[in-house]
Write a protein that holds these residues in place. Structure first.
Motif, PDB file in Angstrom:
ATOM      1  N   GLN A 145       4.242  13.009  17.070  1.00  0.00           N
ATOM      2  CA  GLN A 145       5.380  12.379  16.752  1.00  0.00           C
ATOM      3  C   GLN A 145       4.366  10.926  15.402  1.00  0.00           C
ATOM      4  O   GLN A 145       4.900  10.604  14.800  1.00  0.00           O
ATOM      5  CB  GLN A 145       5.787  11.280  17.608  1.00  0.00           C
ATOM      6  CG  GLN A 145       7.104  10.773  17.766  1.00  0.00           C
ATOM      7  CD  GLN A 145       7.977  11.252  16.925  1.00  0.00           C
ATOM      8  OE1 GLN A 145       8.640  12.184  17.182  1.00  0.00           O
ATOM      9  NE2 GLN A 145       8.559  10.944  15.991  1.00  0.00           N
ATOM     10  N   ALA A 146       3.666  11.161  16.251  1.00  0.00           N
ATOM     11  CA  ALA A 146       3.006   9.715  15.220  1.00  0.00           C
ATOM     12  C   ALA A 146       2.526  10.250  13.732  1.00  0.00           C
ATOM     13  O   ALA A 146       3.382   9.552  12.994  1.00  0.00           O
ATOM     14  CB  ALA A 146       1.325   9.152  15.594  1.00  0.00           C
ATOM     15  N   ARG A 198       4.041   8.723  10.587  1.00  0.00           N
ATOM     16  CA  ARG A 198       3.158   8.069   8.645  1.00  0.00           C
ATOM     17  C   ARG A 198       2.796   9.212   7.940  1.00  0.00           C
ATOM     18  O   ARG A 198       3.901   8.971   6.907  1.00  0.00           O
ATOM     19  CB  ARG A 198       1.863   8.594   9.653  1.00  0.00           C
ATOM     20  CG  ARG A 198       0.936   8.043   9.293  1.00  0.00           C
ATOM     21  CD  ARG A 198       0.637   6.319   9.074  1.00  0.00           C
ATOM     22  NE  ARG A 198      -0.590   5.683   8.404  1.00  0.00           N
ATOM     23  CZ  ARG A 198      -0.222   5.534   6.528  1.00  0.00           C
ATOM     24  NH1 ARG A 198       1.419   5.428   6.390  1.00  0.00           N
ATOM     25  NH2 ARG A 198      -0.974   5.234   6.224  1.00  0.00           N
ATOM     26  N   LEU A 199       3.246  10.984   8.348  1.00  0.00           N
ATOM     27  CA  LEU A 199       4.103  11.092   6.992  1.00  0.00           C
ATOM     28  C   LEU A 199       4.878  11.639   6.233  1.00  0.00           C
ATOM     29  O   LEU A 199       5.058  11.072   5.420  1.00  0.00           O
ATOM     30  CB  LEU A 199       3.443  12.883   7.297  1.00  0.00           C
ATOM     31  CG  LEU A 199       1.870  12.876   7.703  1.00  0.00           C
ATOM     32  CD1 LEU A 199       1.735  14.887   7.893  1.00  0.00           C
ATOM     33  CD2 LEU A 199       1.417  12.906   6.272  1.00  0.00           C
ATOM     34  N   LEU A 200       5.707  11.532   6.804  1.00  0.00           N
ATOM     35  CA  LEU A 200       7.199  10.664   6.464  1.00  0.00           C
ATOM     36  C   LEU A 200       7.818   9.593   6.044  1.00  0.00           C
ATOM     37  O   LEU A 200       7.720   9.274   4.527  1.00  0.00           O
ATOM     38  CB  LEU A 200       8.510  10.815   7.571  1.00  0.00           C
ATOM     39  CG  LEU A 200       8.715  12.028   7.706  1.00  0.00           C
ATOM     40  CD1 LEU A 200       9.915  12.139   9.339  1.00  0.00           C
ATOM     41  CD2 LEU A 200       9.265  12.843   6.555  1.00  0.00           C
ATOM     42  N   ILE A 258      -3.521   9.046  10.785  1.00  0.00           N
ATOM     43  CA  ILE A 258      -2.442   8.794  11.489  1.00  0.00           C
ATOM     44  C   ILE A 258      -2.277   8.317  12.371  1.00  0.00           C
ATOM     45  O   ILE A 258      -1.301   7.927  12.939  1.00  0.00           O
ATOM     46  CB  ILE A 258      -2.257  10.336  11.762  1.00  0.00           C
ATOM     47  CG1 ILE A 258      -2.156  11.796  10.656  1.00  0.00           C
ATOM     48  CG2 ILE A 258      -1.462  10.185  12.198  1.00  0.00           C
ATOM     49  CD1 ILE A 258      -0.741  11.143   9.651  1.00  0.00           C
ATOM     50  N   GLU A 259      -3.680   7.920  12.766  1.00  0.00           N
ATOM     51  CA  GLU A 259      -3.205   6.294  14.489  1.00  0.00           C
ATOM     52  C   GLU A 259      -4.688   6.299  14.664  1.00  0.00           C
ATOM     53  O   GLU A 259      -5.254   6.444  13.853  1.00  0.00           O
ATOM     54  CB  GLU A 259      -2.313   7.535  15.593  1.00  0.00           C
ATOM     55  CG  GLU A 259      -2.299   6.789  16.230  1.00  0.00           C
ATOM     56  CD  GLU A 259      -1.646   7.075  17.558  1.00  0.00           C
ATOM     57  OE1 GLU A 259      -1.020   7.021  18.131  1.00  0.00           O
ATOM     58  OE2 GLU A 259      -1.801   8.855  17.566  1.00  0.00           O
ATOM     59  N   SER A 260      -4.683   4.389  15.458  1.00  0.00           N
ATOM     60  CA  SER A 260      -5.867   4.867  15.511  1.00  0.00           C
ATOM     61  C   SER A 260      -5.704   4.189  16.797  1.00  0.00           C
ATOM     62  O   SER A 260      -4.498   3.495  17.638  1.00  0.00           O
ATOM     63  CB  SER A 260      -5.678   2.994  14.690  1.00  0.00           C
ATOM     64  OG  SER A 260      -5.878   2.863  13.163  1.00  0.00           O
ATOM     65  N   PRO A 297      11.154  10.686   0.704  1.00  0.00           N
ATOM     66  CA  PRO A 297      11.573   9.884  -0.073  1.00  0.00           C
ATOM     67  C   PRO A 297      12.303   8.283   0.870  1.00  0.00           C
ATOM     68  O   PRO A 297      12.007   7.988  -0.175  1.00  0.00           O
ATOM     69  CB  PRO A 297      13.028  10.618  -0.992  1.00  0.00           C
ATOM     70  CG  PRO A 297      12.623  11.932  -0.801  1.00  0.00           C
ATOM     71  CD  PRO A 297      11.584  12.036   0.295  1.00  0.00           C
ATOM     72  N   TYR A 298      12.590   8.031   1.795  1.00  0.00           N
ATOM     73  CA  TYR A 298      13.034   7.370   2.174  1.00  0.00           C
ATOM     74  C   TYR A 298      12.602   6.783   3.067  1.00  0.00           C
ATOM     75  O   TYR A 298      12.895   6.215   4.333  1.00  0.00           O
ATOM     76  CB  TYR A 298      14.274   7.619   2.889  1.00  0.00           C
ATOM     77  CG  TYR A 298      15.275   7.897   1.190  1.00  0.00           C
ATOM     78  CD1 TYR A 298      15.738   7.059   0.636  1.00  0.00           C
ATOM     79  CD2 TYR A 298      15.971   9.102   1.376  1.00  0.00           C
ATOM     80  CE1 TYR A 298      16.867   7.016  -0.761  1.00  0.00           C
ATOM     81  CE2 TYR A 298      16.270   9.187  -0.345  1.00  0.00           C
ATOM     82  CZ  TYR A 298      16.871   8.369  -0.828  1.00  0.00           C
ATOM     83  OH  TYR A 298      17.156   8.487  -1.707  1.00  0.00           O
ATOM     84  N   GLY A 299      11.227   7.366   3.798  1.00  0.00           N
ATOM     85  CA  GLY A 299      10.533   7.298   4.823  1.00  0.00           C
ATOM     86  C   GLY A 299      10.316   7.811   6.167  1.00  0.00           C
ATOM     87  O   GLY A 299      11.996   8.711   5.803  1.00  0.00           O
ATOM     88  N   SER A 300      10.745   7.500   7.871  1.00  0.00           N
ATOM     89  CA  SER A 300      10.441   7.874   8.375  1.00  0.00           C
ATOM     90  C   SER A 300      12.078   7.660   9.075  1.00  0.00           C
ATOM     91  O   SER A 300      12.253   8.277  10.157  1.00  0.00           O
ATOM     92  CB  SER A 300       9.003   7.689   9.844  1.00  0.00           C
ATOM     93  OG  SER A 300       9.144   5.820   9.841  1.00  0.00           O
ATOM     94  N   GLY A 301      12.452   6.402   7.851  1.00  0.00           N
ATOM     95  CA  GLY A 301      13.749   5.880   8.586  1.00  0.00           C
ATOM     96  C   GLY A 301      13.801   5.107  10.059  1.00  0.00           C
ATOM     97  O   GLY A 301      14.715   4.113  10.539  1.00  0.00           O
TER      98      GLY A 301
END
Length: 132
Positions: free
Chosen positions: A114-115, A119-121, A47-49, A126-130
């Protein structure tokens, strides 16, 4: 800092597992920690580094005190480790200190949520997070 101790984690060490008891937290002195989330039927995505000066773990503050994410050392990590029960006790004894800790953790939590969402989107929508 009176309740902190210095710790080291080798690369690939697991700091905690999602769902386990959250009884401590860390502030990174050097190295990188990755946060991940369980996804049924898949390998846990990162999810995050996070790195120098950042908080690892917020679940210790909010009942029922179980980890909501997992964490691993991406590289060798040096950190300050804090016993959660001791810090919660200090927060109860000094309300101003406690309010400052709660605000700090709330800001970290909002950022991590939010991260995770982004990341999951990116991974599964289908179209990512945008986000460009």
């Amino acid at each position: 800092m009176s309740v902190a101790r210095e710790v080291n984690f080798p690369q690939d060490a697991r700091l905690f597992e999602e769902g386990a008891r959250a009884d401590r937290f860390w502030i990174i002195r050097s190295g990188t920690v990755t946060l991940d989330v369980r996804v049924p039927g898949r390998r846990p995505p990162v999810i995050e580094s996070i790195g120098f000066g950042e908080l690892v773990g917020w679940s210790w503050l909010i009942p029922p005190h179980v980890w909501h994410l997992g964490a691993s050392a991406l590289s060798p990590v040096r950190a300050y480790e804090f016993d959660a029960a001791q810090v919660r006790e200090l927060c109860e004894q000094d309300r101003e200190f406690g309010a400052a800790i709660e605000m700090w953790v709330a800001k970290v939590l909002a950022h991590r949520l939010q991260a995770a969402r982004t990341r999951l989107l990116d991974l599964y929508a289908p179209y990512g997070s945008g986000a460009a």
